[in-house]
Design a protein around this motif. Structure first.
Motif, PDB file in Angstrom:
ATOM      1  N   SER A 105       0.845  -1.201   0.000  1.00 51.24           N
ATOM      2  CA  SER A 105       0.000   0.000   0.000  1.00 51.24           C
ATOM      3  C   SER A 105       0.879   1.249   0.000  1.00 51.24           C
ATOM      4  CB  SER A 105      -0.977  -0.003   1.172  1.00 51.24           C
ATOM      5  OG  SER A 105      -0.299  -0.102   2.396  1.00 51.24           O
ATOM      6  N   ASP A 207      -6.064   5.412   4.509  1.00 47.70           N
ATOM      7  CA  ASP A 207      -5.056   4.353   4.508  1.00 47.70           C
ATOM      8  C   ASP A 207      -5.441   3.328   5.580  1.00 47.70           C
ATOM      9  OD1 ASP A 207      -2.744   2.916   4.136  1.00 47.70           O
ATOM     10  OD2 ASP A 207      -1.390   4.440   4.951  1.00 47.70           O
ATOM     11  N   TYR A 210      -4.520  -1.830   8.713  1.00 50.09           N
ATOM     12  CA  TYR A 210      -4.696  -2.550   9.990  1.00 50.09           C
ATOM     13  C   TYR A 210      -6.138  -2.922  10.319  1.00 50.09           C
ATOM     14  CZ  TYR A 210      -0.043  -0.614  10.617  1.00 50.09           C
ATOM     15  OH  TYR A 210       1.274  -0.283  10.438  1.00 50.09           O
ATOM     16  N   SER A 238      -3.997  -3.451   2.152  1.00 50.41           N
ATOM     17  CA  SER A 238      -2.718  -4.166   2.117  1.00 50.41           C
ATOM     18  C   SER A 238      -2.879  -5.607   2.574  1.00 50.41           C
ATOM     19  CB  SER A 238      -1.748  -3.457   3.072  1.00 50.41           C
ATOM     20  OG  SER A 238      -0.547  -4.177   3.164  1.00 50.41           O
ATOM     21  N   SER A 240      -0.104  -7.004   3.684  1.00 54.53           N
ATOM     22  CA  SER A 240       1.111  -7.150   4.483  1.00 54.53           C
ATOM     23  C   SER A 240       0.825  -7.701   5.874  1.00 54.53           C
ATOM     24  CB  SER A 240       1.821  -5.809   4.615  1.00 54.53           C
ATOM     25  OG  SER A 240       2.363  -5.422   3.377  1.00 54.53           O
ATOM     26  N   ARG A 248       4.661  -7.971  -0.778  1.00 52.89           N
ATOM     27  CA  ARG A 248       4.489  -6.595  -1.269  1.00 52.89           C
ATOM     28  C   ARG A 248       3.198  -6.471  -2.083  1.00 52.89           C
ATOM     29  NH1 ARG A 248       5.206  -4.369   1.583  1.00 52.89           N
ATOM     30  NH2 ARG A 248       5.676  -2.354   0.671  1.00 52.89           N
TER      31      ARG A 248
HETATM   32  N1  PMP Z   1       0.366   2.730   5.734  1.00 50.13           N
HETATM   33  C1  PMP Z   1       0.589   2.581   7.038  1.00 50.13           C
HETATM   34  C2  PMP Z   1      -0.181   3.416   7.988  1.00 50.13           C
HETATM   35  C3  PMP Z   1       1.514   1.649   7.497  1.00 50.13           C
HETATM   36  O1  PMP Z   1       1.726   1.534   8.813  1.00 50.13           O
HETATM   37  C4  PMP Z   1       2.212   0.847   6.560  1.00 50.13           C
HETATM   38  C5  PMP Z   1       3.207  -0.207   6.992  1.00 50.13           C
HETATM   39  N2  PMP Z   1       4.074   0.136   7.978  1.00 50.13           N
HETATM   40  C6  PMP Z   1       1.955   1.058   5.208  1.00 50.13           C
HETATM   41  C7  PMP Z   1       1.017   1.987   4.828  1.00 50.13           C
HETATM   42  C8  PMP Z   1       2.684   0.303   4.136  1.00 50.13           C
HETATM   43  O2  PMP Z   1       2.347  -1.035   4.114  1.00 50.13           O
HETATM   44  P1  PMP Z   1       2.610  -1.986   2.882  1.00 50.13           P
HETATM   45  O3  PMP Z   1       3.330  -1.196   1.827  1.00 50.13           O
HETATM   46  O4  PMP Z   1       3.415  -3.106   3.404  1.00 50.13           O
HETATM   47  O5  PMP Z   1       1.267  -2.406   2.413  1.00 50.13           O
END
Ligand code: PMP
Length: 395
Positions: A105, A207, A210, A238, A240, A248
């Motif tokens: 993301s 964004d 979580y 995401s 992740s 990724r």
């Molecule tokens: N936005 C926020 C608020 C995050 O904490 C993170 C990861 N630390 C990301 C975006 C990026 O995450 P990713 O690129 O792994 O999806």
């Protein structure tokens, strides 16, 4: 031969990357003997390695030529469909064509920034804010204007007042289990934020890496689902924290006028996200119950959060404050008497425990007494030991 002329300096937007004392300090926390509350990593022992291995096997056995070939910038059709289905199931009706798959993301944020901002444009952010977002806006030469927050996140009245005064184009926020604060914006505030954005002609970047890691309470609807802002929210998601960050894989859900510009911006960045990783994720999502896996992760993280919260009263000096996040990865604390969390980190590291000082997350006047504690990568027992060390360090 004439004397060599040295190559030019790096671009000024990157001129001060070398000099973050906090980053240098945090490098020390990678030592295995340190119990670190500093990281923002998911717990690797919870990755579904067997499930992912099976998905890789199937993809490379059944469709190796497609999976290893170049593909489209929008992303794998199957994966976009599964993502759209997951959003729809969570009360945000979404078609596959509304989704662009991104390389994390983080890239979604980059792409949206490229597609929406000119140098000098004003971006409103919650204060404190996710640092890598601030970096992205800096690189775009945007002018970042902080909006005050309280224990519930961004303050709508403050946002309204700043949006009326500043010629802002974009509001960035992490409304659910924020990084760094763990806070969640209540539903009424989300509506107010949507209405302010509509009144003042702002894009909203919501964004949400979580949101699915909720340990108690009920989900709060996305700002993207608010009728007032359905034409202006770019929702970032995401895999992740749900699958594995090494894949990724992230995505954006954008209103129609922004979709093609985002695809072009992504094309310029990396042509497309890894074909094989996208195919594997799509395969994994069809062959496995990701929600069941997420429940396992949530149960583990809930126990870790509770271990941290149970131990904090004895670990932090009297007069400290902290919150009780209903999900995500972070607890946000402040020390009493304006004690300096960055200064104290030196001592903490001597006691082999670490956290992240809060000051770098602020764009307005920083609160030097703030710190961020992540609870995801250690067992409850290790967290208890880490907190015993922290008590000694801070006493
Ligand atoms: N936005 C926020 C608020 C995050 O904490 C993170 C990861 N630390 C990301 C975006 C990026 O995450 P990713 O690129 O792994 O999806």
């Amino acid at each position: 031969m004439s004397p060599a002329v040295p190559p030019p300096a790096v671009a000024s937007r990157l001129a001060n990357v070398a000099s973050s004392p906090v980053r240098d300090l945090l490098a020390l926390t990678a030592r295995p003997e340190v119990i670190s509350f500093a990281g923002g990593l998911p717990a690797p022992e919870l990755f579904d390695v067997d499930g992912l291995r099976a998905a890789f096997d199937r993809v490379l056995t059944e469709q190796p030529r497609r999976a290893l070939q170049y593909s489209t910038s929008e992303g794998d059709a199957d994966l976009r469909e599964v993502i759209a289905g997951r959003l729809t199931a969570r009360a945000l009706p979404t078609g596959a064509d509304e989704i662009v798959v991104t390389t994390g993301s983080q890239q979604a944020l980059n792409v949206v920034t490229t597609a929406t901002l000119e140098p000098g444009d004003v971006v409103l952010v919650e204060d404190p804010c996710y640092v890598a977002a601030l970096q992205t806006f800096d690189f775009a030469e945007a002018r970042v204007v902080p909006v005050p927050t309280d224990d519930d996140g961004i303050i709508p009245e403050a946002l309204e007042e700043i949006a009326a005064r500043e010629p802002a184009r974009l509001l960035y926020l992490v409304p659910t289990f924020s990084n760094p604060t763990g806070r969640t914006l209540p539903a009424a505030r989300r509506t107010a934020v949507a209405e302010t954005a509509a009144r003042h002609g702002l894009w909203i970047v919501e964004d949400d890496p979580y949101g699915e890691l909720r340990y108690d309470g009920e989900p709060v609807p996305w700002i993207a689902a608010s009728p007032a802002a359905s034409d202006r929210v770019i929702l970032l998601g995401s895999f992740s924290k749900l699958m594995a960050p090494g894949l990724r894989l992230g995505y954006l859900r954008a209103p129609a006028p922004l979709r093609q510009p985002c695809v072009i911006a992504k094309q310029a960045a990396d042509l497309h996200t890894s074909t094989v990783d996208q195919a594997v994720a799509a395969r994994y999502l069809r062959d496995n119950d990701l929600d069941a896996h997420v429940r396992t992760v949530r149960d583990a993280y809930r126990a870790r959060r509770d271990a941290l919260l149970d131990g904090l009263p004895a670990a932090l000096p009297a007069g400290s404050r902290w919150n009780r996040p209903a999900g995500g990865m972070f607890v946000w604390a402040t020390l009493p008497d304006d004690r300096d969390a960055a200064e104290l980190l030196h001592t903490a590291i001597e006691y082999e425990v670490a956290y992240v000082p809060g000051a770098p997350f602020f764009t307005g006047p920083p609160d030097p007494s703030a710190l961020r504690l992540s609870f995801t990568t250690h067992s409850p027992e290790e967290i208890e030991e880490g907190l015993r060390r922290l008590a000694k360090a801070l006493s």
